[in-house]
Scaffold this motif. Structure first.
Motif, PDB file in Angstrom:
ATOM      1  N   ARG A 127       0.765  -1.056   0.126  1.00  0.00           N
ATOM      2  CA  ARG A 127      -0.080  -0.029   0.148  1.00  0.00           C
ATOM      3  C   ARG A 127       0.794   1.371   0.073  1.00  0.00           C
ATOM      4  NH1 ARG A 127      -3.185  -1.197  -2.553  1.00  0.00           N
ATOM      5  NH2 ARG A 127      -4.781   0.571  -1.952  1.00  0.00           N
ATOM      6  N   GLU A 183      -9.963  -4.790  -3.887  1.00  0.00           N
ATOM      7  CA  GLU A 183     -10.415  -3.909  -3.148  1.00  0.00           C
ATOM      8  C   GLU A 183     -11.617  -3.515  -4.309  1.00  0.00           C
ATOM      9  OE1 GLU A 183      -8.195  -0.600  -1.801  1.00  0.00           O
ATOM     10  OE2 GLU A 183      -6.851  -2.099  -0.514  1.00  0.00           O
ATOM     11  N   GLU A 233      -3.533  -5.077  -5.156  1.00  0.00           N
ATOM     12  CA  GLU A 233      -4.313  -4.807  -3.860  1.00  0.00           C
ATOM     13  C   GLU A 233      -5.774  -3.901  -4.284  1.00  0.00           C
ATOM     14  OE1 GLU A 233      -2.908  -4.174  -0.215  1.00  0.00           O
ATOM     15  OE2 GLU A 233      -1.018  -5.610  -0.335  1.00  0.00           O
ATOM     16  N   SER A 260      -9.835  -7.722   2.631  1.00  0.00           N
ATOM     17  CA  SER A 260      -9.724  -6.469   3.594  1.00  0.00           C
ATOM     18  C   SER A 260     -11.210  -5.520   3.219  1.00  0.00           C
ATOM     19  CB  SER A 260      -8.753  -5.376   2.973  1.00  0.00           C
ATOM     20  OG  SER A 260      -9.046  -4.787   1.668  1.00  0.00           O
ATOM     21  N   GLU A 261     -11.863  -5.770   2.437  1.00  0.00           N
ATOM     22  CA  GLU A 261     -13.194  -5.300   2.267  1.00  0.00           C
ATOM     23  C   GLU A 261     -14.188  -6.187   2.513  1.00  0.00           C
ATOM     24  OE1 GLU A 261     -14.089  -2.179   1.166  1.00  0.00           O
ATOM     25  OE2 GLU A 261     -11.757  -1.588   1.098  1.00  0.00           O
ATOM     26  N   GLN A 267      -5.980 -10.406  -0.961  1.00  0.00           N
ATOM     27  CA  GLN A 267      -5.652  -9.559   0.241  1.00  0.00           C
ATOM     28  C   GLN A 267      -6.670  -8.325   0.305  1.00  0.00           C
ATOM     29  OE1 GLN A 267      -1.192  -9.068   0.066  1.00  0.00           O
ATOM     30  NE2 GLN A 267      -1.049 -10.773   1.686  1.00  0.00           N
TER      31      GLN A 267
END
Length: 368
Positions: free
Chosen positions: A2, A151, A147, A192-193, A188
């Motif tokens: 990130r 997302e 990533e 994360s969401e 990943q």
């Protein structure tokens, strides 16, 4: 990963200077004397054929850009491993033996190829990891913000489920190949969401990204969960989304749940229009491929200023740290965004998409 997305806008802005001649300018200092003229040979190793983007977009775009940058004197030596890591090792060794000037490597197996990357380095041949982050002493990396891909897929899936979504909603995850580092990043990003918002009732890591493997996995999930109990399916790419849909239809599902994808393949765009697949992720292959060609030519010609301008991000692999990199942004493709993505960028025409089978669906969303 990130931390590296912060400078994407800056590197994208720098890349846009190519149109003003900056990338073709001779630098000062060490870059004032290129190590190679325009007669460059770029080795291009792509990983598979199941995903049609590699042969249809990446290779021709890179080939054309290299030709443009070198006054038609440069060439691209191309090989596709068709998802066979051993074959890719042989192909890379052949390029080392042929003494190509630089290699753009999209690895089938990012770990297994590390030895060949080291051999290339020892032979004085730079290696740029393309699309997937290979292990070993690579000189640079270019890909999409992986990533962010996951997302975007997950956010879109949650939006499709609506405001009433809760942890009782069962979601199946059909993730990418375990040998592809990008697949881990997509997963990943998606988790994360999704974590804490839905029930991940089944999750699979799909060997070689093959649609037939995804279909078998989805069949297993249907048998485990029940065909009427699946609220949505996270499919990591379009090819596997197609396999998921076949499994659901074979089980007698008439109203398909929201299903994600990635790559905006033509048949996936048509499925989105028809309401069979909820979304795909649009990735601008011209942006990625053209930047890769610019990086390769600049590196070979010793234009360090231009190369550095194209690689302002940093990434870490399992074997190396602070690798110069460029990450390209992505966007959601749903029914309402087809005009602004694949059509606007010239990936497909309305005629390509709106064949006889899809004319009515196209007309319903004003695509004609």
């Amino acid at each position: 990963m990130r931390r590296i997305a912060i400078s994407v806008a800056a590197s994208t802005m720098t890349l846009s200077l190519a149109g003003c001649g900056v990338l073709n300018a001779t630098g000062d200092g060490a870059s004032a004397s290129p190590t190679k003229g325009d007669d460059v040979t770029i080795g291009l190793l792509l990983p598979e054929k199941a995903n049609t983007r590699y042969d249809k977009f990446d290779y021709p775009i890179i080939k054309n850009k290299v030709s443009e940058l070198t006054g038609k004197k440069g060439e691209v030596q191309y090989a596709n491993a068709d998802a066979d890591a051993g074959r890719q090792t042989d192909q890379m060794q052949q390029m080392i033996d042929d003494k190509v000037d630089i290699i753009l490597l999209d690895a089938v197996d990012s770990h297994a190829v590390a030895g060949e990357v080291k051999k290339a380095k020892e032979a004085g041949i730079p290696v740029i990891a393309y699309d997937r982050l290979a292990e070993g002493p690579i000189d640079a990396y270019i890909s999409f913000d992986n990533e962010l891909v996951g997302e975007v897929q997950a956010r879109s899936l949650l939006a499709a489920l609506g405001s009433g979504v809760d942890t009782s909603d069962k979601v199946v995850m059909v993730n990418g190949s375990p040998t592809d580092p990008n697949a881990k990043q997509f997963k990943q990003g998606a988790l994360s969401e999704l974590n804490g918002k839905v029930d991940i009732a089944a999750s699979f890591d799909t060997t070689d990204w093959k649609p037939e493997n995804a279909r078998a996995e989805m069949t297993e999930a249907i048998n485990k969960i029940g065909k009427n109990n699946i609220a949505a399916v996270y499919a990591a790419n379009d090819g596997m989304a197609g396999g998921v849909i076949k499994a659901l239809e074979a089980a007698g599902v008439t109203k398909l749940p929201p299903i994600t994808g990635q790559d905006s393949e033509l048949d996936a765009v048509q499925r989105v229009i028809a309401g069979e697949q909820y979304m795909s992720v649009y990735k601008s292959y011209p942006d990625e491929a053209e930047a890769a060609a610019q990086m390769a030519v600049a590196k070979v010609q010793g234009k360090d200023i231009q190369f550095d301008a194209l690689t302002q991000d940093k990434v870490d692999s399992p074997t190396d740290k602070d690798i110069p990199a460029k990450l390209v942004q992505v966007s959601e493709l749903t029914k309402s965004k087809i005009k602004d993505t694949v059509i606007e960028d010239g990936i497909y025409t309305v005629g390509d998409i709106c064949t006889a089978r899809y004319k009515a669906a196209c007309a319903a969303i004003g695509l004609k």
